[in-house]
Enzyme design. Structure first.
Site, PDB file in Angstrom:
ATOM      1  N   GLY A 236       0.872  -1.158  -0.091  1.00 54.85           N
ATOM      2  CA  GLY A 236       0.075  -0.049  -0.047  1.00 54.85           C
ATOM      3  C   GLY A 236       0.876   1.187   0.027  1.00 54.85           C
ATOM      4  CD  GLU A 258       5.033  -3.941  -3.479  1.00 55.59           C
ATOM      5  OE1 GLU A 258       5.336  -3.416  -4.457  1.00 55.59           O
ATOM      6  OE2 GLU A 258       4.075  -4.837  -3.084  1.00 55.59           O
TER       7      GLU A 258
END
Length: 489
Positions: A236, A258
């Site tokens: 996100g 990530e």
């Protein structure tokens, strides 16, 4: 036809999967899932509560010991059967991705293919859970280091690739012996729910894979903060990643994050210009620019800047925008708020000195009167401090800056808080070696466009995240090491 679960007035009704049972909406609050191409409501999902999240975690915690005790090869076979089910339902799943996310059908088909590949690769790792036996300093003793699962994994996924991101995390987590609770973004929850339905058909035991629905600040926070959660994997925004980092700090949670990117795209004077233009267009406009590895800023050597810019603008003008089922080059943006964010950033960039070369922007008339649309926009920028060069755009907007040397390009590329992906086009092998040492990014594309491969390692540096996905290193992230001193003296 989407062939979704039946509901009222043509709107499909989904339930959460907790411990093998589908918990329907009943009298509780619900969330409407919107098609971003025409703003129609295609489904409703339960607006989950902290209690829902806790029940899912309890189910996963109960199911984990017998799941870990199962031979890894058997876990792998079940995940492989899930991959078979995804393959058999590829067209239907792709159309669901189109309906909830807005990308063109051919790109959605590619996403479902990637989801299948993630699962198959994970299944192949069942025989690769390796440890070590080390000699001891003591007589008649050995040191065993083995890899074991963390336990319960909470997966939080973004809206840009709802099916692929869920499979990317689920496959290795399950094969490693963990159980899983998934929360997909409320914009795009259907892919994850459909994946859970297929997991049941594949024979994955109750409680091993659970899916809850709802909003991140409520359900997601509960998953992160619960003492039952052993590892959190999330894809996100950097903002959301920081919030999860803070929420997990109290219990020292293991995190795999990530996050956002601001990928530079460097083109030097000796590059194949046509190849670079094609790669830059793909790396910027695929999925309407809504990819964390997208080219976010282009640095052109002054000797080829005019040629590249002219050709790039020509390509940008020729791109088709429209109904995702018609396979245009660019589909819909995910939401109206995302359109406004991109427009506001362009306006901010212009105020700071950027000049528009190709004015696209929001489309709101005629065929675009419903849905969320943004046409390619290209600008020139003179200062690397411009918000267009520093803030993640996440849309089909391309800022271009000239540089006088390779060294200057590297310096400006590294002038960012992000460190996910970078692109370099040059035929000079010496520069390739310098790039691998000087560019501060976890993933570099040299003379090619974006698109990581499952056996690689997708990882971000700096504000782009912690940990990583894919390959043997990504798989290893779902295992922890346990040391045993074995004495037979």
């Amino acid at each position: 036809m989407l062939d979704l679960p039946s509901g009222k007035n043509g709107v499909s009704t989904y339930a959460m999967l907790i411990n093998g049972a589908w918990a329907d909406i009943g009298g509780r609050a619900s969330i409407e899932v919107e098609n971003p191409a025409d703003q129609s409501v295609i489904a409703t999902i339960p607006e989950g509560t902290p209690d829902d999240a806790h029940r899912a975690l309890e189910a996963a915690a109960t199911a984990q010991p017998p799941w870990e005790a199962m031979p890894a090869i058997e876990r792998g076979r079940l995940v492989s059967r899930l991959a078979d089910a995804v393959s058999s339902n590829r067209e239907r799943l792709a159309r669901i991705v189109v309906a909830e996310q807005g990308k063109p059908l051919n790109q959605a088909e590619g996403e479902i293919g990637a989801a299948e590949t993630f699962l198959r690769y994970a299944a192949e790792n069942a025989r690769r859970i390796e440890g070590d036996i080390l000699p001891s300093d003591n007589k008649d003793e050995e040191i065993w280091i083995k890899r074991r699962p963390y336990g319960v994994v909470a997966g939080l996924t973004a809206w840009n690739y709802p099916a692929a991101l869920a499979a990317r995390k689920l496959g290795p987590a399950l094969v490693a012996g963990n159980t899983f609770v998934l929360l997909s973004h409320e914009f795009t929850p259907l892919s994850g729910l459909e994946l859970a339905r297929l997991a049941q058909q594949a024979g994955i035991p109750d409680g091993v894979f659970n899916v809850v629905t709802g909003r991140g600040p409520v359900v997601g926070r509960t998953l992160v903060e619960s003492p039952l959660t052993d590892l959190v994997t999330m894809t996100g925004s950097t903002r959301a990643g920081r919030e999860i980092y803070q929420s997990g700090a109290e219990r020292l949670k293991v995190l795999r994050l990530e996050l956002g990117g601001k990928a530079p795209f460097i083109v030097m004077e000796d590059a194949d210009i046509d190849a670079a233009v094609s790669a830059a267009a793909q790396a910027r406009y695929t999925n309407c620019g809504q990819i964390c590895t997208c080219s976010e800023r282009i640095y052109l050597h002054q000797d080829i800047a005019d040629e590249f810019t002219e050709k790039f603008i020509t390509v940008s003008k020729e791109l088709s925008i429209g109904d995702p089922l018609g396979n245009p080059d660019i589909g819909a943006k995910i939401s109206g708020s995302e359109v406004e964010k991109v427009k506001a950033l362009v306006d901010e960039g212009v105020k700071s000195g950027a000049q528009i070369l190709l004015e696209g922007g929001p489309l709101t008339e005629g065929d675009y009167s419903r849905g969320y649309w943004y046409a390619p926009t290209v600008l020139t920028v003179n200062e690397n401090s411009s918000p267009l060069m520093q803030k993640e755009i996440f849309g089909p907007v391309v800022p271009i800056m000239r540089v006088t040397s390779f060294e200057q390009a590297i310096e400006r590329a590294n002038d960012t808080d992000f460190g996910l992906s970078a692109y370099v086009f040059t035929k000079n092998i010496k520069r390739l070696m310098e790039v691998s040492r000087k560019l501060n990014f976890g993933e570099i594309y040299f003379n090619r466009s974006n698109g990581e491969q499952v056996q690689g390692f997708h990882t971000g540096w700096g504000q782009s995240g912690l940990g990583g996905e894919d390959g043997k290193y990504g798989f290893d992230g779902y295992l922890r090491k346990q040391t045993t001193y074995v004495s037979w003296a």
